[in-house]
Structures are given as structure tokens and as C-alpha cells.
Design a protein around this motif. Sequence first.
Motif, PDB file in Angstrom:
ATOM      1  N   ARG A 178       0.836  -1.210   0.000  1.00 52.77           N
ATOM      2  CA  ARG A 178       0.000   0.000   0.000  1.00 52.77           C
ATOM      3  C   ARG A 178       0.868   1.257   0.000  1.00 52.77           C
ATOM      4  N   ALA A 179       1.995   1.203   0.709  1.00 54.13           N
ATOM      5  CA  ALA A 179       2.908   2.347   0.714  1.00 54.13           C
ATOM      6  C   ALA A 179       3.482   2.590  -0.672  1.00 54.13           C
ATOM      7  N   ILE A 180       3.806   1.501  -1.380  1.00 58.13           N
ATOM      8  CA  ILE A 180       4.295   1.615  -2.759  1.00 58.13           C
ATOM      9  C   ILE A 180       3.222   2.241  -3.643  1.00 58.13           C
ATOM     10  N   LEU A 181       1.999   1.746  -3.510  1.00 55.33           N
ATOM     11  CA  LEU A 181       0.904   2.258  -4.328  1.00 55.33           C
ATOM     12  C   LEU A 181       0.683   3.754  -4.094  1.00 55.33           C
ATOM     13  N   ASP A 182       0.695   4.167  -2.851  1.00 57.45           N
ATOM     14  CA  ASP A 182       0.537   5.593  -2.537  1.00 57.45           C
ATOM     15  C   ASP A 182       1.675   6.414  -3.126  1.00 57.45           C
ATOM     16  N   ALA A 183       2.894   5.879  -3.051  1.00 57.49           N
ATOM     17  CA  ALA A 183       4.066   6.607  -3.554  1.00 57.49           C
ATOM     18  C   ALA A 183       4.000   6.793  -5.065  1.00 57.49           C
ATOM     19  N   VAL A 184       3.637   5.734  -5.800  1.00 60.24           N
ATOM     20  CA  VAL A 184       3.614   5.861  -7.261  1.00 60.24           C
ATOM     21  C   VAL A 184       2.498   6.801  -7.715  1.00 60.24           C
ATOM     22  N   LYS A 185       1.390   6.822  -6.983  1.00 62.40           N
ATOM     23  CA  LYS A 185       0.323   7.767  -7.313  1.00 62.40           C
ATOM     24  C   LYS A 185       0.799   9.205  -7.108  1.00 62.40           C
ATOM     25  N   THR A 186       1.520   9.428  -6.018  1.00 60.09           N
ATOM     26  CA  THR A 186       2.037  10.764  -5.727  1.00 60.09           C
ATOM     27  C   THR A 186       3.068  11.210  -6.755  1.00 60.09           C
ATOM     28  N   PHE A 187       3.876  10.262  -7.213  1.00 59.84           N
ATOM     29  CA  PHE A 187       5.018  10.561  -8.093  1.00 59.84           C
ATOM     30  C   PHE A 187       4.647  10.576  -9.568  1.00 59.84           C
ATOM     31  N   ASP A 188       3.495  10.070  -9.929  1.00 61.03           N
ATOM     32  CA  ASP A 188       3.194   9.772 -11.322  1.00 61.03           C
ATOM     33  C   ASP A 188       3.323  10.981 -12.245  1.00 61.03           C
ATOM     34  N   ASN A 189       2.826  12.122 -11.839  1.00 58.63           N
ATOM     35  CA  ASN A 189       2.939  13.311 -12.688  1.00 58.63           C
ATOM     36  C   ASN A 189       4.391  13.704 -12.921  1.00 58.63           C
ATOM     37  N   LYS A 190       5.227  13.543 -11.888  1.00 60.34           N
ATOM     38  CA  LYS A 190       6.652  13.853 -12.031  1.00 60.34           C
ATOM     39  C   LYS A 190       7.332  12.857 -12.969  1.00 60.34           C
ATOM     40  N   ALA A 191       6.921  11.604 -12.889  1.00 61.66           N
ATOM     41  CA  ALA A 191       7.482  10.587 -13.787  1.00 61.66           C
ATOM     42  C   ALA A 191       7.153  10.928 -15.233  1.00 61.66           C
ATOM     43  N   GLU A 192       5.921  11.315 -15.486  1.00 63.99           N
ATOM     44  CA  GLU A 192       5.515  11.677 -16.842  1.00 63.99           C
ATOM     45  C   GLU A 192       6.266  12.915 -17.325  1.00 63.99           C
ATOM     46  N   ALA A 193       6.393  13.908 -16.453  1.00 63.18           N
ATOM     47  CA  ALA A 193       7.105  15.138 -16.827  1.00 63.18           C
ATOM     48  C   ALA A 193       8.565  14.855 -17.146  1.00 63.18           C
ATOM     49  N   PHE A 194       9.184  13.951 -16.364  1.00 61.49           N
ATOM     50  CA  PHE A 194      10.579  13.581 -16.637  1.00 61.49           C
ATOM     51  C   PHE A 194      10.703  12.964 -18.027  1.00 61.49           C
ATOM     52  N   ALA A 195       9.806  12.044 -18.353  1.00 56.32           N
ATOM     53  CA  ALA A 195       9.885  11.359 -19.645  1.00 56.32           C
ATOM     54  C   ALA A 195       9.677  12.327 -20.799  1.00 56.32           C
ATOM     55  N   ILE A 196       8.770  13.262 -20.631  1.00 59.81           N
ATOM     56  CA  ILE A 196       8.526  14.255 -21.682  1.00 59.81           C
ATOM     57  C   ILE A 196       9.761  15.143 -21.877  1.00 59.81           C
ATOM     58  N   GLU A 197      10.330  15.595 -20.760  1.00 59.16           N
ATOM     59  CA  GLU A 197      11.511  16.462 -20.846  1.00 59.16           C
ATOM     60  C   GLU A 197      12.708  15.736 -21.440  1.00 59.16           C
ATOM     61  N   HIS A 198      12.847  14.451 -21.104  1.00 62.20           N
ATOM     62  CA  HIS A 198      14.080  13.723 -21.441  1.00 62.20           C
ATOM     63  C   HIS A 198      13.908  12.704 -22.564  1.00 62.20           C
ATOM     64  N   LYS A 199      12.846  12.796 -23.331  1.00 60.94           N
ATOM     65  CA  LYS A 199      12.628  11.784 -24.358  1.00 60.94           C
ATOM     66  C   LYS A 199      13.763  11.740 -25.389  1.00 60.94           C
ATOM     67  N   ASP A 200      14.443  12.877 -25.574  1.00 62.57           N
ATOM     68  CA  ASP A 200      15.547  12.913 -26.544  1.00 62.57           C
ATOM     69  C   ASP A 200      16.920  13.035 -25.879  1.00 62.57           C
ATOM     70  N   THR A 201      16.959  12.994 -24.563  1.00 63.25           N
ATOM     71  CA  THR A 201      18.246  13.050 -23.865  1.00 63.25           C
ATOM     72  C   THR A 201      19.040  11.788 -24.171  1.00 63.25           C
ATOM     73  N   ASP A 202      20.289  11.951 -24.565  1.00 64.34           N
ATOM     74  CA  ASP A 202      21.049  10.777 -25.022  1.00 64.34           C
ATOM     75  C   ASP A 202      22.057  10.263 -24.005  1.00 64.34           C
ATOM     76  N   TYR A 203      22.089  10.879 -22.798  1.00 68.54           N
ATOM     77  CA  TYR A 203      23.039  10.406 -21.788  1.00 68.54           C
ATOM     78  C   TYR A 203      22.556  10.843 -20.406  1.00 68.54           C
ATOM     79  N   HIS A 204      22.564   9.890 -19.467  1.00 61.99           N
ATOM     80  CA  HIS A 204      22.198  10.178 -18.083  1.00 61.99           C
ATOM     81  C   HIS A 204      23.277   9.670 -17.133  1.00 61.99           C
ATOM     82  N   MET A 205      23.570  10.447 -16.121  1.00 62.80           N
ATOM     83  CA  MET A 205      24.340   9.971 -14.975  1.00 62.80           C
ATOM     84  C   MET A 205      23.356   9.580 -13.881  1.00 62.80           C
ATOM     85  N   MET A 206      23.488   8.370 -13.373  1.00 66.21           N
ATOM     86  CA  MET A 206      22.658   7.946 -12.247  1.00 66.21           C
ATOM     87  C   MET A 206      23.546   7.772 -11.034  1.00 66.21           C
ATOM     88  N   VAL A 207      23.171   8.402  -9.942  1.00 65.69           N
ATOM     89  CA  VAL A 207      24.011   8.414  -8.745  1.00 65.69           C
ATOM     90  C   VAL A 207      23.204   7.917  -7.555  1.00 65.69           C
TER      91      VAL A 207
END
Length: 337
Positions: A178-207
Amino acid sequence: MFNFDEELFLRLVEKEGLAYRSQIEEIVDGICRKGYSNIFMIGAGGTIAMMYPYEYILKSNSTIDVHAEIAAEFVVMNNKHFSKDSVCIFTSVSGTTKETIEAIEYCKARGATTFALVAEPDTPITKLVDHCITTGSEKHSFDTFFMLLYMVVFRFMHNRNEFPQYEQFTKEVALLPRAILDAVKTFDNKAEAFAIEHKDTDYHMMVGSGNLWGNTYSYAMCVLEEMQWIKAKSIHAAEFFHGTLELVVEDTSVILLKGEDETRPLTDRVERFAEKVTKRLTVIDTKDFAMEGISDEFRKHFAVSINWALLSRISVYLERERNHPLTLRRYYRKMEY
């Protein structure tokens, strides 16, 4: 939410996943009664990455001797800590991963105890290991595996008299879906915005660091590179300032995964640096999510599951925005290599 079946998630992870508790306890208790010298957590790609959080948890909370090993390397390295008294833990979605099968055969030939979590039933790995829990569904398998591995490692600690909070801990594990479900609902708009912004980004650093290092490693390699064909580099926060920082410029995408364990100051330091240099810093911080009913004591452990679920929402939107199915491959299981 786009491409997310809430009812299916709760059935697979909460209802069916939590039902494996007694089976896990029976398996671990039997191994402990028999006796063991150490634990090897072995995998390939995403499944070795899955083991890194639990290696970190055991190293920082227990005296159990634990080793997370890449399957193909483990088979050839002649690890002097490994013996017939070792317990070897594996996970696999397909149940057919070549390197994992070879590692299991290696372990069994030397008399070690083998235990696997597998999604697909009646597959080679389910038939090879001494103990197996088969969840029966590839969908949400990583969410389920993460949850079951909490039960596995903390049961080993409990049986060693190192974790008297086990009963309360497992009650809180039951709240995790349930905590996971609540978190993904809260984050979903940010996830979509990230994908829209970075759809053509060709390199990411993950830290990342601590018990989120495995997620950092896995998402860069198994999702961005393998599933989206985007160049990515996973960087441990403790090592970021020993080379990688020189590549950060104004338009560099830096994705920082922040958890709640003892290594958080390491990611804080990277954040302070990155926000001065790049305009494309993305911070995914588990502290931003409620995890209702979960105590402050255990949040740091469950950050692994929360973080992975959040990243998974980015994946489905990247797939849509880039018109690049997550199942598309050029070479993996397409050609001999």
C-alpha cells in the motif's frame, strides 16, 4: 495511472506475495537448524543488482558473513569463502538465465545449499535449486522479490538473535504494498514530466549509495541502456568526486537517488555540487513519501522498494514518449554471443 493496474498490483504483491511468509520462514529456519557458514547472493544483470541492497543491509546490521557475486564471475573466480556450508540465494524472473543456471549447478556440485525466488513456474531454475518459491507472474515480480527478500534476510538475522524486532518488522512489510501504491500515485505526474523532458536526452548519470546502489546500477544498465538504448552511467555517490564530476556541465542529466540509510550524506554532497552546475538535476528522494504505518526505524530498508517502484513509473512513460517498447532488444536473446 497510465499502464498501471492497481487491482492486479495489489493481488500479485500484497495478497499473493505476502502469503509466502510462512514458506520463507520454514525454509530459512530449516537452513539455520542445519547450520551454515555464510550467505552468497548471486545474480546477473538486474538480479545481482537486486542483491546489493540486501548485502548492504546484512553488512550494516548483522555479523552474518555475506557476499553478493555476479554469477559468471563467481563460477570462475574460485572464491575461498565459498564452501559446502554456504547458503546461495538466487532470483530470476524467467527461470532460464544462462549464467544463473551455471552458478546454481556450480554451487550444487560442491554441496552448498541453494534457494531461489522465481517468477515463471516449471522452468530450469525452479527444478535445480534445493528450495524454491515460485510467484507465478512476471508482472510486478521485482516488487514481490524485493518484499520477499526482506523476509529472507531479516529471518536469518532473527535466527541469529540479531533482530528481536522481527515480528514488528514483518507486520510493517505487510504495509509495504500500500505504501508503494501511494508513492507511485504521488510521483506519477513527475514521472511523466521527466519522460517528456528527457525523451531525446542521449546520456544520463545515475548516482546513488547504500541500499539504493543496486537500484542505481540496475536502472542505468537494465532499463536505460538495455530497454531504451540510452547511454547511461551508474556512479556511486562515494566515488562521484573521483573522476565523474569533471563531465558534469550545464545540460548534463544527473539522476540522484536519495534514500534514508547511513549513506545519505554522500548523496547530499553530490546534490550540493550538481545543483550548482547542471540545470538538469533530477532528485528522487524516498523521504518525500509517507509510507503510512511504517516506522522511522524501518523506512531506510523499505526505501529500496519505494525507489524501484518510482523508477518503474518513469520507465512506462519513457516507453510511451520515445515509442520504444521496454521489451525491444537488438541482441539480448536474439543472437549467439
